[in-house]
Design an enzyme around this catalytic site. Structure first.
Site, PDB file in Angstrom:
ATOM      1  N   GLY A   6       7.610  -4.910  -9.149  1.00  0.00           N
ATOM      2  CA  GLY A   6       8.230  -3.602  -9.257  1.00  0.00           C
ATOM      3  C   GLY A   6       7.373  -2.537  -8.580  1.00  0.00           C
ATOM      4  O   GLY A   6       6.195  -2.766  -8.257  1.00  0.00           O
ATOM      5  N   CYS A   7       7.984  -1.376  -8.367  1.00  0.00           N
ATOM      6  CA  CYS A   7       7.284  -0.329  -7.628  1.00  0.00           C
ATOM      7  C   CYS A   7       6.149   0.256  -8.470  1.00  0.00           C
ATOM      8  O   CYS A   7       5.001   0.334  -8.012  1.00  0.00           O
ATOM      9  CB  CYS A   7       8.265   0.753  -7.187  1.00  0.00           C
ATOM     10  N   TYR A   8       6.442   0.649  -9.697  1.00  0.00           N
ATOM     11  CA  TYR A   8       5.372   1.172 -10.554  1.00  0.00           C
ATOM     12  C   TYR A   8       4.272   0.128 -10.764  1.00  0.00           C
ATOM     13  O   TYR A   8       3.090   0.452 -10.658  1.00  0.00           O
ATOM     14  CB  TYR A   8       5.921   1.610 -11.911  1.00  0.00           C
ATOM     15  N   THR A  55       3.194  -2.165  -8.897  1.00  0.00           N
ATOM     16  CA  THR A  55       2.336  -2.275  -7.718  1.00  0.00           C
ATOM     17  C   THR A  55       1.306  -1.154  -7.696  1.00  0.00           C
ATOM     18  O   THR A  55       0.102  -1.378  -7.528  1.00  0.00           O
ATOM     19  CB  THR A  55       3.196  -2.244  -6.438  1.00  0.00           C
TER      20      THR A  55
END
Lengths: 343, 343, 343, 343
Positions: free
Chosen positions: B148-150, B152
């Site tokens: 997921g973006c967060y 990472t």
């Protein structure tokens, strides 16, 4: 592989040139100058370029510009006119991204730019660097005047109509809108996010320097006098220009779509969208493209053209790279194979 | 040159994958699927891709995915878990950009995602695709769960501290902020510009799916239990994540800068800035970079890490391409040599 | 009806004071000063005030400030400390919206503000104008130090917890975010829309003047030493502050919601939202409100408070008007009955 | 003190009406309806109104609208035409903020709105609620059609020129720009911040419903046929409309400034700025004002008018309150004494 120098590397046209040139296969960046920041690492000044470039800014004197094959001026107006002659004499080719060589009519130039021109003979020699109009002259030019951002968007939108002689050239209207990066990176109150965020306004309604640039260069291109009402607006965004262009048709039953598609069929950086398509500035963000849409709404005899560019790319640094590619005989798209960043 | 398929090409991770893959030297895009828009030209749907891709969307059934070397799922959660098995059996490698294979703990997964998992065995086999942690396993993986973006941004910011064992792993705080593209391209009221423009807010304060993802994967990486207070916020911008991370130091006199620089010295997509540097999301816009800054303000025993990524690139499509590069043994930066678009 | 003067009317706190005072039933604006723009019509300078005010800016000398009942200083730091004494001696009450009288500890003040304080005795006499803490002292004050914007948001969010003694006062974290109007209306590069639009960043991570202000005033309010990690961020919007506050609970089973509601039950400008409510900055835009939300996510022993204000109203001009209302014995909400502008 | 009802209280025109009416000295809000959210507290739905209103949404049936003195319809197009008749028969006055009664020409209405009109007789009886044109008729009207947002901005900008007969009425151009709140609060992909943030575009170039509304009502006002090219654009901001209007002058030597000032001298909500002034949308944010600037740039025979309004106030809810004030014989500015929120 050529050696290029950039005079003035701290502003937006300078940093955008760097973004494009660090990946250009034919170019070695030999020097980037800044009087105010000489000694500072270019990537320390522009953190987005960390890892892309190892140079530090130098003074113009220490930059060895005369040893370059090409020098870009990404400086304020009034700089290149004082410095280009020496470089040209040394055999260096020059592209000025400022306005010093854009107008042949010196009187008009001096009125709008508030200076006496330091190099009138160079004005005469300079080629206006809009490839879609002057490609052949650019190819052999020693000095190229890179067009303004608004003039690029407006000229490409009006050219097919004026070349075909189908509209009243004396009653053109250009309602243009720009993101704030077009105004540069100088300290300013008017361009603070707190001043121009979440708001919209026209500015310079009484007159803007890009109006005479458009008129003169369109007149040269199509051979008729141009009457243009030109009203710029400030959009609360960073990048992008949209020009909505209005002209009175002098013929009916024209296939405007075909006219535009034919005009730009072979242009690598002009894209004519299907009739009536919406044209968003984000669809060209970060690219050298001009996207156009043409329509005669409700058959009312007024043609409406929408033209979008990224003001820092096709409106500045990208067009300069395109001009360089033409001047050196490379594929015109070298270093400009960029996909738009959307969303 | 491999053949890749993209399942789900109408959302933001799909369009960002396309932006990257159309210029990737080792990849031919064989098919892009969309049930709802099958038959529509991909570039008609995403005008920013005009001139970059000639395909039309197809249904998954007609896409010939089993003939691809690699299939990306850029679909909503719950899709890949139903479709990956058949592809894997056909010898196709799979990267899922959604959350189906990110958590090993199925009970936790099912609680947060509100579904029964359709392929528990694949969860076991999947490799969590954070190259900075799992590069070797990714190289031989058949199925990669793209983070997921967060997670990472947060994981890369906390890893050096946790690996070195210098902070209290049970009392971590992640105050994270994201542009709205992280929420996807579905019709929505809450994400209208009129709702979230010119405003700022926290959301999901009581709990967010990315919190267990961070905790589980950090625990696997460093072998200790993680206690994390995780509060996401919505920023009125399109792209970018900034994570401000707070941890209590358990040692004094540490050279945190050296710790971070050593950890990421050989990482092509992690950039540790000089101590105290401001870290802007725009400095990574459009790139696969994570830029980090670490500081112990005023020697107070609390370390503060700032971590920025582009949520659609290092937080999604770019990391997926990086994973693909690793899986196929190519230079990890192939197709990812991108300069940040700033301003 | 009292006569008020405003020293420094060209900045954002000055214009916001004007927006509020032109409609205040008890106030006549006698003078608005600006050295740089003396002679210019106030409404010519601030077109949003056209039709609201007829005055022109005057020099401080010509303003007749000694004849006012109250003078607001909406000036840069370091101005009021030189000019307040004479006014106070003339019997004029003074509210300083800058930082000159906010810190009792002169050594700390001088370190953060880089000046020698010109009026140490006035510092002693000044009352810190946070009505929720110092209402009684404000009522009789001659000189009020109007709090900073961040300190207002943070202090109101932490007060109930610290007064009740339920958190570790030595390990507080404030992750705060502000729109750019908080940085004022001076020419600047860093605050250009082109620099901070469509981007997000932390700044002053190593130390910010508002940190000692919060610590000192909280210590005075609750009588314990405060340890605070304070990290400000810049949001690409004009108005609004959001503070996400993290503290370690020293008790379990607390009814935090009841604690907050009880603390602020009688406060006209503090609104405690239901547990877990999202709190948007736009919900207080243009108003003097602080809205708060408190939660202990997942029972993890860390309390999270969200606090939002409009930095120019409750964070500056509105709080100044509230203080004036208290000083003159009027209804505290006079002139502050404002609905939020949302969307 | 009258009793008013609001039909449709969940959209932006509804919430803006509430913002204005909760402070209106002559009005008691008796009911706010919403079929979808009946039972929900109005302030729970619109947190910005917390503390301002105690009502819950009701169904229209339970709202007791027939007992109101006035009912506002803040509903989608096609609602009021079905419900107004019963209220009017019950002696209730009605203001429709949607488009049901704006066009007298039913055929045109039905073509643009894609419905058969349910109450043609009411169309005949309705008064177009632009006070600057129809103040006397509004005063005695039972049913008022509140103008569209674009028509308000455009009509007020063109009226002085057309009434004076000094421009070619058959060749008018309106290049108009709106913040996204003009498109309402429905779930939508096109209006996501991720879609329209940091971008600018024209839309509905081929035709927009507000074009016939402007033409018909201008024709009624000035008695000549109107030819109007109307191109709307979407600005990445929440509130505000700017209209740049272009017309060909048929006389030279006119004092356009005097013409505009004379026309609007007694209008409480139209402000003509000095010649050449920039006109920002933020200068009217939150207010019921239309600010205008007129210029003939470079004496080229084309007059350029800039007109700005807040689309939700003078373009919707504020104008509705102004109409109510006229209908009930109150001071026209009651409840509308609002200062612009700038910055």
């Amino acid at each position: 592989m050529i050696k290029v120098g950039i005079v003035g590397g701290t502003g937006y046209t300078g940093s955008e040139l760097l973004r494009l040139l660090v990946r250009h296969a034919q170019v070695e960046i030999a020097a980037v100058t800044s009087r105010s920041d000489a000694g500072t690492g270019v990537a320390d000044f522009h953190p987005a370029l960390r890892g892309e470039i190892d140079l530090a800014f130098t003074t113009p004197e220490a930059a060895g510009l005369a040893d370059c094959d090409l020098v870009f001026f990404a400086t304020p107006n009034g700089t290149a006119m004082n410095e280009a002659a020496a470089l040209l004499e040394a055999g260096v080719r020059v592209i000025d991204l400022a306005a010093d060589f854009r107008l042949k009519d010196l009187e008009v130039w001096q009125r709008w730019y508030g200076m006496t021109h330091a190099a009138p003979d160079l004005v005469e020699a300079a080629v206006y660097g809009l490839p879609e109009v002057n490609r052949e002259a650019i190819a052999t030019a020693r000095l190229v005047a890179n067009p303004g951002c608004y003039p690029t968007a407006v000229t490409l939108g009006l050219l097919p109509l004026l070349e075909a002689g189908v509209v009243d050239a004396g009653r053109l209207i250009a309602d243009v809108k720009s993101g704030v990066s077009g105004a540069g990176r100088k300290p300013s109150t008017a361009l603070l996010l707190a001043e121009c965020g979440e708001s919209f306004k026209a500015y310079s309604v009484g007159g803007h320097r890009h109006q005479p640039e458009i008129c003169e260069n369109l007149r040269h291109a199509v051979g008729v006098e141009i009457g243009l009402t030109f009203v710029p607006h400030l959009v609360p965004m960073v990048r992008g220009i949209e020009a909505s262009l209005y002209a009175t048709l002098q013929q009916s039953g024209l296939d405007l779509q075909a006219l535009f598609e034919a005009r730009y069929r072979n242009e690598p950086f002009v894209d004519v969208l299907p009739t009536g398509s919406p044209v968003e500035t984000r669809s060209v963000r970060g690219t050298n493209l001009c996207r156009l849409s043409v329509l005669e709404p409700q058959g009312a005899g007024v043609v409406v053209v929408q033209s979008v560019i990224d003001n820092l790319v096709k409106g500045a640094a990208g067009q300069a790279v395109q001009n360089m590619n033409i001047m050196f005989g490379w594929n015109e798209a070298t270093g400009l194979a960029l996909s738009a960043l959307a969303p």
